[in-house]
Design an enzyme around this catalytic site. Structure first.
Site, PDB file in Angstrom:
ATOM      1  N   ASP A   1       0.749  -1.274   0.157  1.00 15.74           N
ATOM      2  CA  ASP A   1       0.042   0.180  -0.076  1.00 15.74           C
ATOM      3  C   ASP A   1       0.840   1.296  -0.081  1.00 15.74           C
ATOM      4  O   ASP A   1       0.599   2.283  -0.646  1.00 15.74           O
ATOM      5  CB  ASP A   1      -0.751   0.161   1.362  1.00 15.74           C
ATOM      6  CG  ASP A   1      -1.871  -0.969   1.204  1.00 15.74           C
ATOM      7  OD1 ASP A   1      -1.988  -1.598   0.283  1.00 15.74           O
ATOM      8  OD2 ASP A   1      -2.627  -1.007   2.100  1.00 15.74           O
TER       9      ASP A   1
ATOM     10  N   GLU B   1       4.140   1.627  -0.883  1.00 15.37           N
ATOM     11  CA  GLU B   1       4.807   1.993  -2.562  1.00 15.37           C
ATOM     12  C   GLU B   1       3.579   2.748  -3.334  1.00 15.37           C
ATOM     13  O   GLU B   1       3.715   3.517  -4.027  1.00 15.37           O
ATOM     14  CB  GLU B   1       5.360   0.866  -3.052  1.00 15.37           C
ATOM     15  CG  GLU B   1       6.445   0.511  -2.457  1.00 15.37           C
ATOM     16  CD  GLU B   1       7.032  -1.039  -2.686  1.00 15.37           C
ATOM     17  OE1 GLU B   1       7.547  -1.031  -4.064  1.00 15.37           O
ATOM     18  OE2 GLU B   1       6.793  -1.939  -2.278  1.00 15.37           O
TER      19      GLU B   1
ATOM     20  N   SER C   1     -34.552  -5.246 -19.480  1.00 16.51           N
ATOM     21  CA  SER C   1     -34.349  -6.085 -18.365  1.00 16.51           C
ATOM     22  C   SER C   1     -34.590  -7.688 -18.768  1.00 16.51           C
ATOM     23  O   SER C   1     -34.545  -7.710 -19.833  1.00 16.51           O
ATOM     24  CB  SER C   1     -35.380  -5.804 -17.209  1.00 16.51           C
ATOM     25  OG  SER C   1     -36.658  -5.827 -18.121  1.00 16.51           O
ATOM     26  N   LEU C   2     -34.538  -8.498 -17.730  1.00 15.46           N
ATOM     27  CA  LEU C   2     -34.783  -9.949 -18.109  1.00 15.46           C
ATOM     28  C   LEU C   2     -36.062 -10.371 -17.801  1.00 15.46           C
ATOM     29  O   LEU C   2     -36.431 -10.089 -16.694  1.00 15.46           O
ATOM     30  CB  LEU C   2     -33.807 -10.773 -17.533  1.00 15.46           C
ATOM     31  CG  LEU C   2     -32.157 -10.562 -18.219  1.00 15.46           C
ATOM     32  CD1 LEU C   2     -31.165 -11.305 -16.903  1.00 15.46           C
ATOM     33  CD2 LEU C   2     -32.141 -11.012 -19.436  1.00 15.46           C
TER      34      LEU C   2
ATOM     35  N   GLU D   1     -24.607 -17.506 -16.354  1.00 15.39           N
ATOM     36  CA  GLU D   1     -23.871 -16.364 -15.326  1.00 15.39           C
ATOM     37  C   GLU D   1     -24.520 -16.312 -14.044  1.00 15.39           C
ATOM     38  O   GLU D   1     -25.738 -16.544 -13.926  1.00 15.39           O
ATOM     39  CB  GLU D   1     -23.838 -15.041 -15.944  1.00 15.39           C
ATOM     40  CG  GLU D   1     -22.888 -15.119 -17.291  1.00 15.39           C
ATOM     41  CD  GLU D   1     -23.036 -13.595 -18.013  1.00 15.39           C
ATOM     42  OE1 GLU D   1     -23.410 -12.777 -17.549  1.00 15.39           O
ATOM     43  OE2 GLU D   1     -22.542 -13.831 -19.118  1.00 15.39           O
TER      44      GLU D   1
ATOM     45  N   LYS E   1     -26.365 -13.941 -11.429  1.00 13.97           N
ATOM     46  CA  LYS E   1     -27.292 -12.795 -11.659  1.00 13.97           C
ATOM     47  C   LYS E   1     -26.909 -11.828 -10.393  1.00 13.97           C
ATOM     48  O   LYS E   1     -27.418 -11.962  -9.210  1.00 13.97           O
ATOM     49  CB  LYS E   1     -28.800 -12.924 -11.580  1.00 13.97           C
ATOM     50  CG  LYS E   1     -29.624 -11.912 -11.695  1.00 13.97           C
ATOM     51  CD  LYS E   1     -31.026 -12.102 -12.184  1.00 13.97           C
ATOM     52  CE  LYS E   1     -31.901 -10.749 -12.572  1.00 13.97           C
ATOM     53  NZ  LYS E   1     -31.953  -9.828 -11.775  1.00 13.97           N
TER      54      LYS E   1
ATOM     55  N   ASP F   1     -26.889  -9.010  -7.719  1.00 12.62           N
ATOM     56  CA  ASP F   1     -27.924  -8.149  -7.255  1.00 12.62           C
ATOM     57  C   ASP F   1     -27.248  -6.819  -6.815  1.00 12.62           C
ATOM     58  O   ASP F   1     -26.820  -6.494  -5.795  1.00 12.62           O
ATOM     59  CB  ASP F   1     -28.279  -8.716  -6.064  1.00 12.62           C
ATOM     60  CG  ASP F   1     -29.658  -8.133  -5.552  1.00 12.62           C
ATOM     61  OD1 ASP F   1     -30.101  -7.433  -6.584  1.00 12.62           O
ATOM     62  OD2 ASP F   1     -30.114  -8.501  -4.511  1.00 12.62           O
TER      63      ASP F   1
ATOM     64  N   ARG G   1     -29.031   2.722 -15.604  1.00 12.65           N
ATOM     65  CA  ARG G   1     -29.979   2.345 -16.579  1.00 12.65           C
ATOM     66  C   ARG G   1     -31.282   3.340 -16.711  1.00 12.65           C
ATOM     67  O   ARG G   1     -31.909   3.457 -17.787  1.00 12.65           O
ATOM     68  CB  ARG G   1     -30.638   1.124 -16.023  1.00 12.65           C
ATOM     69  CG  ARG G   1     -31.706   0.251 -16.918  1.00 12.65           C
ATOM     70  CD  ARG G   1     -32.008  -0.840 -16.244  1.00 12.65           C
ATOM     71  NE  ARG G   1     -32.942  -1.642 -17.080  1.00 12.65           N
ATOM     72  CZ  ARG G   1     -34.275  -1.352 -16.981  1.00 12.65           C
ATOM     73  NH1 ARG G   1     -34.748  -0.529 -16.027  1.00 12.65           N
ATOM     74  NH2 ARG G   1     -35.138  -2.178 -17.720  1.00 12.65           N
TER      75      ARG G   1
ATOM     76  N   TYR H   1     -21.456  -7.986 -17.813  1.00 14.04           N
ATOM     77  CA  TYR H   1     -22.076  -8.961 -18.390  1.00 14.04           C
ATOM     78  C   TYR H   1     -22.586  -8.687 -19.899  1.00 14.04           C
ATOM     79  O   TYR H   1     -23.319  -9.615 -20.386  1.00 14.04           O
ATOM     80  CB  TYR H   1     -23.282  -9.335 -17.627  1.00 14.04           C
ATOM     81  CG  TYR H   1     -24.198  -8.234 -17.289  1.00 14.04           C
ATOM     82  CD1 TYR H   1     -24.710  -7.493 -18.292  1.00 14.04           C
ATOM     83  CD2 TYR H   1     -24.357  -7.684 -15.914  1.00 14.04           C
ATOM     84  CE1 TYR H   1     -25.991  -6.519 -18.186  1.00 14.04           C
ATOM     85  CE2 TYR H   1     -25.339  -6.694 -15.653  1.00 14.04           C
ATOM     86  CZ  TYR H   1     -25.939  -6.228 -16.761  1.00 14.04           C
ATOM     87  OH  TYR H   1     -26.793  -5.079 -16.610  1.00 14.04           O
TER      88      TYR H   1
ATOM     89  N   LYS I   1     -28.237 -17.363 -21.018  1.00 13.98           N
ATOM     90  CA  LYS I   1     -28.089 -16.631 -22.372  1.00 13.98           C
ATOM     91  C   LYS I   1     -27.805 -17.717 -23.430  1.00 13.98           C
ATOM     92  O   LYS I   1     -26.925 -18.719 -23.364  1.00 13.98           O
ATOM     93  CB  LYS I   1     -26.958 -15.583 -22.311  1.00 13.98           C
ATOM     94  CG  LYS I   1     -27.211 -14.650 -21.065  1.00 13.98           C
ATOM     95  CD  LYS I   1     -25.979 -13.547 -21.132  1.00 13.98           C
ATOM     96  CE  LYS I   1     -26.421 -12.566 -20.100  1.00 13.98           C
ATOM     97  NZ  LYS I   1     -25.236 -11.931 -19.693  1.00 13.98           N
TER      98      LYS I   1
ATOM     99  N   LYS J   1     -34.877 -17.089 -11.036  1.00 12.03           N
ATOM    100  CA  LYS J   1     -34.411 -16.505  -9.429  1.00 12.03           C
ATOM    101  C   LYS J   1     -34.530 -17.478  -8.321  1.00 12.03           C
ATOM    102  O   LYS J   1     -35.282 -18.322  -8.567  1.00 12.03           O
ATOM    103  CB  LYS J   1     -35.752 -15.256  -9.488  1.00 12.03           C
ATOM    104  CG  LYS J   1     -35.636 -14.202 -10.473  1.00 12.03           C
ATOM    105  CD  LYS J   1     -34.896 -13.225  -9.867  1.00 12.03           C
ATOM    106  CE  LYS J   1     -35.999 -12.200  -9.266  1.00 12.03           C
ATOM    107  NZ  LYS J   1     -35.568 -10.853  -9.132  1.00 12.03           N
TER     108      LYS J   1
ATOM    109  N   CYS K   1     -41.465   9.949  22.842  1.00 11.06           N
ATOM    110  CA  CYS K   1     -40.454   8.722  22.940  1.00 11.06           C
ATOM    111  C   CYS K   1     -41.192   7.847  24.093  1.00 11.06           C
ATOM    112  O   CYS K   1     -41.695   8.072  25.324  1.00 11.06           O
ATOM    113  CB  CYS K   1     -39.178   9.550  23.647  1.00 11.06           C
ATOM    114  SG  CYS K   1     -37.905   8.346  24.223  1.00 11.06           S
TER     115      CYS K   1
ATOM    116  N   CYS L   1     -38.937   8.257  27.392  1.00  7.75           N
ATOM    117  CA  CYS L   1     -38.990   9.416  28.177  1.00  7.75           C
ATOM    118  C   CYS L   1     -40.116  10.545  28.015  1.00  7.75           C
ATOM    119  O   CYS L   1     -40.060  11.489  28.726  1.00  7.75           O
ATOM    120  CB  CYS L   1     -37.688  10.187  28.045  1.00  7.75           C
ATOM    121  SG  CYS L   1     -37.546  10.899  26.669  1.00  7.75           S
TER     122      CYS L   1
ATOM    123  N   CYS M   1     -35.658  11.584  19.415  1.00  6.01           N
ATOM    124  CA  CYS M   1     -36.151  12.100  20.491  1.00  6.01           C
ATOM    125  C   CYS M   1     -34.851  13.049  20.845  1.00  6.01           C
ATOM    126  O   CYS M   1     -33.906  12.686  21.070  1.00  6.01           O
ATOM    127  CB  CYS M   1     -36.075  10.921  21.657  1.00  6.01           C
ATOM    128  SG  CYS M   1     -36.040  11.670  23.390  1.00  6.01           S
TER     129      CYS M   1
ATOM    130  N   CYS N   1     -32.932  11.434  28.858  1.00  4.92           N
ATOM    131  CA  CYS N   1     -33.521   9.986  28.206  1.00  4.92           C
ATOM    132  C   CYS N   1     -32.793   8.926  28.676  1.00  4.92           C
ATOM    133  O   CYS N   1     -31.745   8.430  27.904  1.00  4.92           O
ATOM    134  CB  CYS N   1     -33.909  10.326  26.666  1.00  4.92           C
ATOM    135  SG  CYS N   1     -34.811   8.790  25.862  1.00  4.92           S
TER     136      CYS N   1
END
Ligand code: IVH
Length: 672
Positions: free
Chosen positions: A37, A39, A86-87, A116, A118, A120, A139, A227, A294, A318, A412, A415, A430, A436
């Site tokens: 990191d 260097e 979309s699919l 592949e 999917k 999320d 999108r 993708y 696909k 899904k 609340c 209190c 609150c 409280c």
């Protein structure tokens, strides 16, 4: 550097940029670490300085853009060259069979498919011209999206300059997501500063892409997978080959070795791929919600064509969410240490993914209203990347007659103060913070916590007792506790009382920056406290700083500055801080001279329990000797100092990555 001539500067900028891009690509795309990191940071700093000196040679796609800094107040609308579709979704084998049958009928032959994951997250389109990043667009509605380039440039797995002869005009589409460990770390930070937690990685990724300050985006470490590749020039006939080319051009594409893609020639192959990931998906470092199937041949894809919304050559399978149906029995409200109110659903216990679920988080009023919750409702609970499950829906047809709608409380629960909800904010608060009870206890809990004052010998339960018995009502009172009073409490034997008092005494040596974190100013987490301490050096300077001065400090924006001023304006806080000073807590920074440079450029992770020095002392020793303390084991880790009872997953990761493990003694010898 002052005397560098233009030509040399230009060459140097170019070669540094290439070198840094190369390291970036290796680390974030290929998982190979070639420099420390330290260097890396030095190279980047050198490039930054040269670019400042010779701005005419600083490119828009320089690796220095990765750290962000550009602030956008509006994201321009951009029309996509072709619609982002979309699919269509499917949930069982029959629907997949039907998809394959139709595709093969349309194509008039047997087909090869590619499966592949999917991912999320959030879909993104990135356009490149002559190998240079031009823009990244969300999108949106499929036709038109928003230009979020400055933010996307901070995502290290998205190349800014392509390698290995990419086509001159190229558009790629892929998914941007929040890696689970990064999401959890972000929520941990939110917890530390007393802020409500983010609900899930997907929405948080989407929100992050729309943040105005790209430097904040850079810190969140979003990631991506590609993708889809669109280019007329690239005469690459199969999608699987396009992914391979994209990988050569520098994109992060799914790993074949890890079976993240599968080439399938039958419905059985496809179903095998789906079953393979059914359980394993829970071990992935990011969330997926299914599998995408696909047609692999691009010409056949075009032959088969599209419906209005989705391609006929692809379908999503899904996975069923890990969900269960149960009854909402009541809603209760928790008050956090900053007064934030979190509604919690109390459920009829139900088994979900191996654990019994009794409660689910409801986040805020809007969430309750969106679900239109009624007591007695049948609700669906789901488990995602978070520990607490959430309610995702209500089965309206099962709502009992006369069920009462859940109305958010106005006072609340602890209190009885009137709650407030600021304009534009989702959370109720609150504001009776000094009186409280859960806020009092929460603040003391935070004060004694490991990363703050680290007071051994007191836990949440002891604090409850001490507050309830009236022995303390704020954290300064901890320093006035008397042995004879403590001995009178139930379950407090001499030994625990001594432990508690020793812990309180020892905390007086805790450095100033941690005191600043411990006092619990809203939005002031560990990092901000360190920055403040470094800049202002002592408590009075922080306390007296005005808004203008505060915002000059790195990472301190309007919101934090206002919160710091608000804290110190309250008399109650002024007197508490004065008392802390009287009791001998550290109120100024002790600039630690570097003890040595022996660990220069090394990143060291410590884990487990140690005997000669505490974990915090170990960390201070690493930093004091020029090293960097790593928070988790990664390929950038140079050493792991291994204590007793180290977690098995950390151990395995270190072994897998071949990280050098050393004992406490070996470490102490290194710096001796
Ligand atoms: S292909 C025309 N592949 O799922 C090609 N999409 O509703 C369309 N997604 O908006 C997309 N992983 O954001 C494809 N491996 C993958 C994907 C994927 C996630 C998302 C994508 C799309 C949504 C589909």
């Amino acid at each position: 550097m002052q005397n560098v001539d233009e030509k040399t500067a230009q060459q140097e900028i170019e070669s540094l940029s290439n070198l840094i891009s190369d390291y970036n690509h290796k680390y974030y795309v290929l998982n190979i670490s070639e420099v420390s990191d330290y260097e890396f940071d030095m190279l980047l700093e050198k490039l930054q300085k040269l670019e400042e000196q010779f701005p005419q040679f600083a490119s828009d796609n320089s690796p220095t853009k990765r750290v962000g800094g550009d602030v956008t107040d509006k994201f321009p609308k951009v029309k996509h060259a072709s619609r982002m579709l979309s699919l269509s979704n499917s949930y069982n084998k029959e629907e997949i069979s039907e998809f394959c049958r139709r595709a093969e009928e349309l194509a008039g032959r047997q087909l090869e498919y590619i499966c592949e994951l999917k991912y999320d997250g959030v879909a993104i389109s990135v356009v490149y011209e002559n190998g240079e990043f031009v823009r990244a667009v969300t999108r949106g509605d499929g036709e038109t999206g928003e230009d979020v380039s400055a933010n996307v440039k901070t995502i290290k797995s998205i190349p800014l300059k392509l390698r290995n002869n990419p086509p001159a005009h190229l558009e790629v589409r892929g998914e941007i997501f929040f890696p689970l460990d990064k999401f959890k770390a972000l929520n941990k930070e939110r917890e530390d500063i007393g802020e409500p937690l983010y609900a899930n990685p997907r929405n948080t990724a989407s929100g992050t892409l729309k943040l105005q300050d790209s430097a904040v985006v850079a810190k969140r470490s979003l990631d991506s997978y590609l993708y889809y590749v669109i280019s007329d020039e690239a005469d690459i006939a199969k999608h699987s080959d396009r992914l391979e080319y994209a990988s050569k051009w520098g994109f992060k594409t799914p790993s074949k070795e890890k079976n993240m893609v599968g080439i399938c020639s039958s419905i059985n192959d496809i179903m095998d791929f789906i079953s393979y990931w059914e359980d394993r998906r829970l071990d992935l470092p990011f969330e997926i919600d299914g599998i995408v199937i696909k047609v692999n041949d691009i010409n056949i894809q075009e032959e088969i064509g599209y419906t209005a919304k989705s391609p006929r050559w692809a379908i999503a399978y899904k996975y069923k969410a890990l969900a269960a149906s149960t009854i909402l029995e009541s809603v209760s409200y928790q008050v956090g240490r900053t007064g934030a109110i979190t509604p919690v659903a109390n459920l009829k216990p139900v088994l979900l993914a191996g654990t019994t679920v009794k409660r689910a988080s409801l986040h805020n009023q809007d969430q309750i209203e969106k679900l239109d919750l009624h007591i007695g409702d049948s609700v669906l609970v789901e488990k995602g990347g978070e520990i607490i499950p959430k309610i995702t829906g209500v089965e309206l047809d099962k709502r009992p007659m006369g069920a009462v709608k859940v109305e958010f409380i106005t006072r609340c629960p602890d209190c009885d103060s009137v709650l407030e909800r600021a304009e534009g904010e989702a959370q109720h608060f609150c504001n009776n913070d000094a009186f409280c009870p859960p806020q009092i206890k929460g603040k003391i809990d935070h004060f004694i916590s490991r990363k703050a004052m680290n007071i051994d010998g007191i836990g949440t339960e002891t604090i409850d007792v001490l507050v309830d018995k009236g022995l303390i009502s704020n954290y300064a009172d901890l320093y006035t506790l008397k042995k004879e009073d403590l001995l009178e409490l139930d379950r407090m034997a001499e030994k625990s009382v001594n432990n508690l008092l020793d812990g309180v005494e020892a905390s007086k040596q805790i450095p100033f920056e941690r005191v600043l974190f411990a006092i619990g100013i809203r939005y002031v987490g560990e990092t901000v406290a360190k920055k403040l301490a470094k800049h202002f050096k002592n408590m009075d300077a922080v306390r007296n700083a005005d808004f203008e001065t505060l915002i000059t400090v790195d990472e301190i924006g309007d919101k934090i500055a206002e919160s710091i001023m608000h804290y110190f304006q309250q008399e109650e806080h002024q007197s508490i801080v004065d008392r802390l000073r009287e009791y001998g807590l550290q109120m100024e920074i002790v600039e630690q001279a570097l003890q040595s440079n022996v660990l220069d450029g090394l990143t060291i992770v410590v884990s487990g329990v140690f005997h000669k020095v505490s974990r915090n002392e170990l960390k201070a020793l690493i930093e004091g000797n020029g090293g960097k303390v790593g928070s988790s084991v990664s390929s950038k880790t140079d050493y792991l100092v291994r204590g007793d009872n180290m977690g098995p997953s950390k151990l395995k990761k270190a072994e897998d990555l071949g990280i050098k493990m050393i004992t406490e003694d070996e470490f102490l010898e290194m710096i001796a």
